[in-house]
Design a protein around this motif. Structure first.
Motif, PDB file in Angstrom:
ATOM      1  N   ALA A  16      17.283 -32.777  48.397  1.00  0.00           N
ATOM      2  CA  ALA A  16      17.068 -31.353  48.145  1.00  0.00           C
ATOM      3  C   ALA A  16      15.589 -31.202  47.883  1.00  0.00           C
ATOM      4  O   ALA A  16      14.940 -32.110  47.369  1.00  0.00           O
ATOM      5  N   SER A  17      15.017 -30.051  48.245  1.00  0.00           N
ATOM      6  CA  SER A  17      13.565 -29.957  48.139  1.00  0.00           C
ATOM      7  C   SER A  17      13.089 -28.520  48.028  1.00  0.00           C
ATOM      8  O   SER A  17      13.680 -27.602  48.601  1.00  0.00           O
ATOM      9  N   THR A  18      11.988 -28.348  47.271  1.00  0.00           N
ATOM     10  CA  THR A  18      11.253 -27.094  47.289  1.00  0.00           C
ATOM     11  C   THR A  18      10.132 -27.172  48.324  1.00  0.00           C
ATOM     12  O   THR A  18       9.336 -26.247  48.433  1.00  0.00           O
ATOM     13  N   GLY A  19      10.035 -28.280  49.038  1.00  0.00           N
ATOM     14  CA  GLY A  19       9.075 -28.391  50.126  1.00  0.00           C
ATOM     15  C   GLY A  19       8.429 -29.744  50.306  1.00  0.00           C
ATOM     16  O   GLY A  19       8.506 -30.351  51.373  1.00  0.00           O
ATOM     17  N   GLY A  57      14.231 -18.940  51.677  1.00  0.00           N
ATOM     18  CA  GLY A  57      13.095 -18.078  51.386  1.00  0.00           C
ATOM     19  C   GLY A  57      12.153 -18.575  50.319  1.00  0.00           C
ATOM     20  O   GLY A  57      11.206 -17.878  49.964  1.00  0.00           O
ATOM     21  N   ASN A  58      12.349 -19.788  49.802  1.00  0.00           N
ATOM     22  CA  ASN A  58      11.530 -20.265  48.690  1.00  0.00           C
ATOM     23  C   ASN A  58      10.800 -21.568  48.992  1.00  0.00           C
ATOM     24  O   ASN A  58      10.537 -22.359  48.094  1.00  0.00           O
ATOM     25  N   VAL A  59      10.494 -21.800  50.252  1.00  0.00           N
ATOM     26  CA  VAL A  59       9.726 -22.988  50.641  1.00  0.00           C
ATOM     27  C   VAL A  59       8.472 -22.533  51.367  1.00  0.00           C
ATOM     28  O   VAL A  59       8.541 -21.730  52.306  1.00  0.00           O
ATOM     29  N   ALA A  60       7.323 -23.022  50.923  1.00  0.00           N
ATOM     30  CA  ALA A  60       6.051 -22.643  51.543  1.00  0.00           C
ATOM     31  C   ALA A  60       6.033 -23.081  53.001  1.00  0.00           C
ATOM     32  O   ALA A  60       6.543 -24.144  53.374  1.00  0.00           O
ATOM     33  N   LEU A  61       5.418 -22.245  53.839  1.00  0.00           N
ATOM     34  CA  LEU A  61       5.432 -22.464  55.287  1.00  0.00           C
ATOM     35  C   LEU A  61       4.829 -23.803  55.682  1.00  0.00           C
ATOM     36  O   LEU A  61       5.339 -24.479  56.584  1.00  0.00           O
ATOM     37  N   GLY A  62       3.742 -24.206  55.021  1.00  0.00           N
ATOM     38  CA  GLY A  62       3.108 -25.471  55.376  1.00  0.00           C
ATOM     39  C   GLY A  62       4.047 -26.658  55.210  1.00  0.00           C
ATOM     40  O   GLY A  62       4.063 -27.586  56.026  1.00  0.00           O
ATOM     41  N   LYS A  63       4.859 -26.628  54.168  1.00  0.00           N
ATOM     42  CA  LYS A  63       5.791 -27.724  53.902  1.00  0.00           C
ATOM     43  C   LYS A  63       6.973 -27.696  54.876  1.00  0.00           C
ATOM     44  O   LYS A  63       7.420 -28.734  55.374  1.00  0.00           O
ATOM     45  N   LEU A  64       7.476 -26.494  55.141  1.00  0.00           N
ATOM     46  CA  LEU A  64       8.597 -26.351  56.070  1.00  0.00           C
ATOM     47  C   LEU A  64       8.191 -26.809  57.467  1.00  0.00           C
ATOM     48  O   LEU A  64       8.966 -27.475  58.169  1.00  0.00           O
ATOM     49  N   ALA A  65       6.970 -26.459  57.866  1.00  0.00           N
ATOM     50  CA  ALA A  65       6.497 -26.863  59.189  1.00  0.00           C
ATOM     51  C   ALA A  65       6.497 -28.380  59.335  1.00  0.00           C
ATOM     52  O   ALA A  65       6.856 -28.915  60.399  1.00  0.00           O
ATOM     53  N   LEU A  99      -3.352 -26.656  51.618  1.00  0.00           N
ATOM     54  CA  LEU A  99      -2.845 -26.213  52.915  1.00  0.00           C
ATOM     55  C   LEU A  99      -1.320 -26.224  52.975  1.00  0.00           C
ATOM     56  O   LEU A  99      -0.732 -25.703  53.924  1.00  0.00           O
ATOM     57  N   LYS A 100      -0.694 -26.810  51.978  1.00  0.00           N
ATOM     58  CA  LYS A 100       0.762 -26.773  51.895  1.00  0.00           C
ATOM     59  C   LYS A 100       1.277 -25.336  51.762  1.00  0.00           C
ATOM     60  O   LYS A 100       2.374 -25.019  52.188  1.00  0.00           O
ATOM     61  N   ASP A 101       0.495 -24.503  51.090  1.00  0.00           N
ATOM     62  CA  ASP A 101       0.947 -23.144  50.786  1.00  0.00           C
ATOM     63  C   ASP A 101      -0.182 -22.155  51.077  1.00  0.00           C
ATOM     64  O   ASP A 101      -0.903 -21.732  50.186  1.00  0.00           O
ATOM     65  N   PRO A 102      -0.343 -21.757  52.356  1.00  0.00           N
ATOM     66  CA  PRO A 102      -1.450 -20.880  52.729  1.00  0.00           C
ATOM     67  C   PRO A 102      -1.245 -19.419  52.331  1.00  0.00           C
ATOM     68  O   PRO A 102      -2.126 -18.593  52.560  1.00  0.00           O
ATOM     69  N   SER A 103      -0.110 -19.109  51.716  1.00  0.00           N
ATOM     70  CA  SER A 103       0.175 -17.711  51.367  1.00  0.00           C
ATOM     71  C   SER A 103      -0.824 -17.144  50.368  1.00  0.00           C
ATOM     72  O   SER A 103      -0.951 -15.926  50.234  1.00  0.00           O
ATOM     73  N   VAL A 104      -1.561 -18.012  49.675  1.00  0.00           N
ATOM     74  CA  VAL A 104      -2.508 -17.551  48.667  1.00  0.00           C
ATOM     75  C   VAL A 104      -3.626 -16.703  49.280  1.00  0.00           C
ATOM     76  O   VAL A 104      -4.245 -15.891  48.595  1.00  0.00           O
ATOM     77  N   VAL A 105      -3.863 -16.866  50.581  1.00  0.00           N
ATOM     78  CA  VAL A 105      -4.940 -16.089  51.221  1.00  0.00           C
ATOM     79  C   VAL A 105      -4.399 -15.001  52.147  1.00  0.00           C
ATOM     80  O   VAL A 105      -5.153 -14.411  52.913  1.00  0.00           O
ATOM     81  N   GLU A 106      -3.112 -14.717  52.053  1.00  0.00           N
ATOM     82  CA  GLU A 106      -2.526 -13.713  52.947  1.00  0.00           C
ATOM     83  C   GLU A 106      -3.144 -12.329  52.753  1.00  0.00           C
ATOM     84  O   GLU A 106      -3.210 -11.534  53.689  1.00  0.00           O
TER      85      GLU A 106
END
Length: 376
Positions: free
Chosen positions: A87-90, A114-122, A345-352
């Motif tokens: 199981a993972s948050t990313g 909906g709770n995993v950052a895109l960089g990790k999911l990719a 870069l795991k979670d680029p949402s900070v610059v959205e």
């Protein structure tokens, strides 16, 4: 004579890990991450503390999880497992997928919808994992993983797997190797709480001292005859920081619906709950919490002042240290190491929300921008 290149932490620390001498390591050359001394921020805080960041974001999949995964997957491969599950948050999903691929094994990942950052999911997708997105949180996923592990031929590689902690303890080994001694304080983010437990195992071994965490973990290992030569005379105070919306150690009980922008520590039911309390008690340390605003602000400060871009969860360790230095809880002149668990870069949402302005491609325009910045 040809120089042997670095081949990963199992080969470097095999004598101090529960890995047989002839077991092939499943490795991506993880570990050997830099210990970066912060310069500008301590000056701005007016402290004489020496503050160093153990930047785990420079592991192969961008987080500290690779340290534990190399050992866990190596053992699973040795035991003949065809598949692993987590199981993972990313970050765990990214690491598990990469090491499973390396070993030629299947990887199954349960992630919260909906709770995993895109960089990790990719990363998990590209490494070929089978991803099951559940309508629940990490804690629901962990419950299901435990149940599946009892009924299906898969190896669980979450931190309930004691081999994960054995790999992660090497952060303490590398820290002592770089400093020549244990720091006064070692501070880190706390989510599932395996990492603070693993750090304490490593420091206890290097000090030649027993730890309740070590004893409990060893009782779970199939074979663990490790004799680590004493290298330090002290162990650090262990300090764990959590996000305010996901802080079970501060509440004294599990949090049913954890919420924080620091997705890597959005965990309400830490699987290493007892281990972390042992490390807290034996080291004389403490737990504290930071708001999302404090965490994100420190993430920006680390990137813009020190050139270190870590994911939000990592920044909680430095945000907490800043506050504890200013309050005097961490004494002036102390040596403080902060584990930065993952790359930004795991979670680029900070610059959205950042809007870039375009300018006409003329020399005058470019000179105007540069001149305004430099004051010339």
């Amino acid at each position: 004579m040809e120089k042997q290149h670095y081949t990963g932490l199992i080969d470097r620390y095999r004598d101090f890990l529960p890995i047989a001498p002839d077991t092939p390591a499943i490795t991506l050359c993880e570990g050997d991450t830099p210990l970066i001394e912060l310069k500008r921020l301590p000056r701005e805080w007016g402290t004489d503390c020496r503050i160093l960041a153990k930047f785990e974001g420079l592991n192969p999949t961008g987080s500290f999880k690779d340290r534990g995964m190399t050992v866990a997957v190596t053992r699973a491969s040795e035991e003949g497992s065809r598949a692993i599950i987590c199981a993972s948050t990313g970050n765990t999903s990214a690491s598990a997928a990469a090491y499973a691929t390396r070993a030629g094994m299947e990887c199954f990942v349960l992630i919260p919808e909906g709770n995993v950052a895109l960089g990790k999911l990719a990363q998990a997708i590209m490494h070929g994992a089978t991803i099951l997105q559940i309508k629940g949180n990490f804690d629901d996923g962990m419950r299901l993983v435990r149940e599946v592990g009892e009924e299906m031929p898969v190896a669980i590689v979450n931190s309930i797997n004691p081999y994960r902690l054995q790999g992660q303890k090497t952060i303490a080994y590398e820290t002592v190797g770089a400093l020549g001694d244990a720091p006064d304080y070692h501070c880190l983010p706390v989510g599932n709480a395996g990492n603070i437990s693993a750090h304490w195992i490593g420091y206890s071994e290097l000090a030649g001292l027993e730890s309740s965490v070590t004893e409990t973990c060893e009782s779970s290992l199939a074979s663990c005859s490790i004799d680590v030569p004493k290298q330090v005379d002290k162990r650090p105070v262990m300090v764990g920081y959590q996000a305010s919306g996901s802080a079970p150690f501060l509440r004294g009980e599990w949090v049913e619906k954890p919420e924080t922008r620091a997705t890597a520590i959005r965990i309400g039911h830490p699987q290493s709950w007892d281990y972390a309390w042992m490390a807290h008690r034996e080291s004389g340390g403490w737990f504290d919490e930071c708001t999302d605003e404090e965490i994100l602000d420190m993430q920006r400060q680390l990137a813009s002042r020190e050139g270190v871009f870590c994911e939000p969860a990592s920044a909680v360790s430095v945000a907490g240290v800043m506050r504890d230095i200013r309050s005097g809880k961490i004494e002036n002149g102390s040596v403080v190491v902060c584990t930065l668990t993952g790359h930004g870069l795991k979670d680029p949402s900070v610059v959205e929300d950042v809007k870039l302005e375009s300018v006409e491609p003329t020399l005058a325009n470019i000179k105007d921008v540069i001149g305004s910045k430099l004051g010339v």
